[in-house]
Write an enzyme that holds these catalytic residues in place. Structure first.
Site, mmCIF file in Angstrom:
data_model
loop_
_atom_site.group_PDB
_atom_site.id
_atom_site.type_symbol
_atom_site.label_atom_id
_atom_site.label_comp_id
_atom_site.label_asym_id
_atom_site.label_seq_id
_atom_site.Cartn_x
_atom_site.Cartn_y
_atom_site.Cartn_z
ATOM 1 N N LYS A 1 19.012 102.543 14.875
ATOM 2 C CA LYS A 1 18.331 101.703 15.667
ATOM 3 C C LYS A 1 18.563 102.164 17.234
ATOM 4 O O LYS A 1 17.843 102.016 18.111
ATOM 5 C CB LYS A 1 18.379 100.507 15.398
ATOM 6 C CG LYS A 1 17.984 100.120 13.976
ATOM 7 C CD LYS A 1 16.743 100.466 13.503
ATOM 8 C CE LYS A 1 16.486 100.211 11.946
ATOM 9 N NZ LYS A 1 15.573 100.625 11.552
ATOM 10 N N TYR B 1 14.419 94.868 -2.464
ATOM 11 C CA TYR B 1 14.967 95.039 -0.949
ATOM 12 C C TYR B 1 16.048 94.260 -0.896
ATOM 13 O O TYR B 1 16.218 93.011 -1.307
ATOM 14 C CB TYR B 1 13.928 94.637 0.051
ATOM 15 C CG TYR B 1 14.564 94.800 1.580
ATOM 16 C CD1 TYR B 1 14.578 96.028 2.226
ATOM 17 C CD2 TYR B 1 15.068 93.691 1.925
ATOM 18 C CE1 TYR B 1 15.206 95.928 3.409
ATOM 19 C CE2 TYR B 1 15.657 93.652 3.086
ATOM 20 C CZ TYR B 1 15.703 94.575 3.923
ATOM 21 O OH TYR B 1 16.258 94.942 5.159
ATOM 22 N N TYR C 1 20.230 100.028 3.296
ATOM 23 C CA TYR C 1 19.664 101.295 3.402
ATOM 24 C C TYR C 1 20.354 102.633 2.960
ATOM 25 O O TYR C 1 19.973 103.153 2.167
ATOM 26 C CB TYR C 1 19.371 101.565 5.109
ATOM 27 C CG TYR C 1 18.232 100.164 5.378
ATOM 28 C CD1 TYR C 1 16.933 100.528 5.263
ATOM 29 C CD2 TYR C 1 18.658 99.004 5.899
ATOM 30 C CE1 TYR C 1 15.970 99.617 5.844
ATOM 31 C CE2 TYR C 1 17.925 98.001 6.443
ATOM 32 C CZ TYR C 1 16.465 98.472 6.119
ATOM 33 O OH TYR C 1 15.563 97.325 6.526
#
Length: 422
Positions: free
Chosen positions: A140, A353, A379
């Site tokens: 990010k 998830y 992730y």
């Protein structure tokens, strides 16, 4: 050219001078010359190798301790060099967009010999975007360089964003805001029921440490609408709010991974290797969309594969393609990406998830025990589980060179302690 002894001696002299630091040619020129030397016919074996030639050979051979690296062809040299030159030029074109330096770039491209040996001789390279620096690093930071610059340019005094409870994106956004003197407010979505560690440790604790304020939201809400409604409330209080979508995934944020693609293509050329596959975890779509746009924009033919962490294959591919096309439009290359360029495999999501599968935990332990690398359970470890399985099943073949993009996120491990109790 290949039959000219004069050329060979000149190339040998060039590399020898480089090693002696008497000349400093461009990295791309040196890499291309090194590849040509490695392609020499055996009839020229009488030429004695200089120390610098040995150095390049060592660089090539360290790709695997126990398997030969994949052969380098003249066509791959031409293609790789052309893409690298184009990437360098296109990096300069990105200077038209506002950007604030937040990340430590370029991140390393690191060969993993023990992991490569364990995974059937597939040569594994890790693009270390866990080393971007901002708030323990992660992907990010690249997106936020462009997003936060836009926020400052628009005169914002507050940024707002949203994500899951253990959001890496929210943590890095809070840190970027602190660094730039902006207020930060985040909405944390309760996508899964977690224990005290999940709800208070890891990224959540760091959100607080960076001075962000936060609100909780239940599952299955329209989080974009929730974010905009919350932003409007703060605007009524007099704040100038800049809204960042979840994951920083819009065309502005995706510029971070257009730039990463350009960076990686040049690193591959400088190392003198040919890469067969690039893979990574894909969630909010910005990383994959920016990456595929950058690769196609500079003419790279390396296939990119995203391992989904949330949505089914068709849904994720559609989302990535939509953002990739918008990003391509932003950089002035609207036709560079088509549907065939966007490939997702969502077979490694596991129970859902944010919930680790058995393969997720195995990937975390394998990377840690073999290479000293920390993955996150939401992730990067699900992407790594896909990488491991592809190597074992022969989808990635022995001797092939595979780059895995490490997107960071190890802070989240502290929210998943129950999965690592022995």
């Amino acid at each position: 050219l290949f039959s000219s002894i004069a050329f060979l001696e000149s190339a040998e002299h060039c590399l020898h001078c480089l090693a002696m630091k008497t000349i400093v040619p461009s990295a791309l020129t040196v890499a291309a010359t090194a590849k040509l030397l490695l392609l020499l016919p055996t009839s020229f074996a009488f030429l004695s190798p200089s120390p610098s030639k040995q150095m390049f050979a060592t660089t090539k051979n360290t790709k695997s301790m126990n398997s030969a690296p994949s052969a380098v062809s003249l066509s791959s040299i031409e293609s790789d060099t052309s893409a690298a030159i184009s990437a360098a030029q296109k990096q300069k074109e990105l200077e038209q967009f506002p950007r604030t330096k937040l990340a430590h770039l370029p991140t390393p491209l690191e060969y993993c010999p023990r992991l490569s040996k364990t995974l059937n001789g597939v040569n594994i390279y890790i693009k270390r975007d866990d080393c971007t620096g901002l708030a323990t690093g992660g992907n990010k930071a690249r997106k936020l360089e462009w997003l936060m610059a836009e926020a400052v340019e628009q005169g914002a005094d507050m940024v707002m964003t949203q994500g899951a409870t253990q959001s890496n994106h929210c943590r890095q956004t809070a840190a970027a805001a602190a660094k730039l003197g902006l207020k930060c407010h985040v909405l944390l979505e309760e996508r899964i029921k977690g224990d005290a560690d999940y709800n208070e440790n890891g990224n959540v604790m760091l959100d607080d440490m960076f001075g962000a304020t936060r609100e909780k939201r239940g599952p299955n809400l329209d989080m974009a609408a929730e974010l905009e409604a919350a932003a409007e409330e703060y605007r009524k209080k007099g704040h100038k709010v800049y809204v960042i979508p979840g994951g920083g995934s819009n065309p502005t944020g995706a510029l971070g991974y257009v730039n990463c693609a350009y960076e990686l293509v040049q690193q591959i050329e400088e190392l003198g290797i040919s890469v067969d596959h690039i893979c990574h975890a894909t969630g909010s779509t910005g990383t994959q969309a920016g990456f595929v746009t950058g690769l196609k924009a500079c003419g790279s033919t390396i296939p990119l594969l995203g391992y989904g962490v949330r949505f089914a294959k068709d849904i994720q591919e559609s989302k990535v393609l939509k953002l990739a096309k918008a990003t391509a439009e932003k950089i002035g290359m609207p036709d560079c990406v088509d549907a065939s360029d966007v490939v997702v495999d969502s077979d490694y999501v596991g129970p859902g998830y944010g919930t680790p599968a058995e393969g997720t935990i195995e990937a975390i332990r394998l990377f840690a025990e073999l290479e000293g690398l920390l993955l996150d359970p939401v992730y990067s470890a699900k992407g790594a589980a896909g990488l491991i399985d592809y190597c074992r099943k022969g989808h990635f073949k022995p001797g092939e060179n595979v780059v895995f993009l490490h997107t960071g996120g190890a802070v989240a491990l502290h929210g998943y302690l129950q999965y690592f109790q022995k």
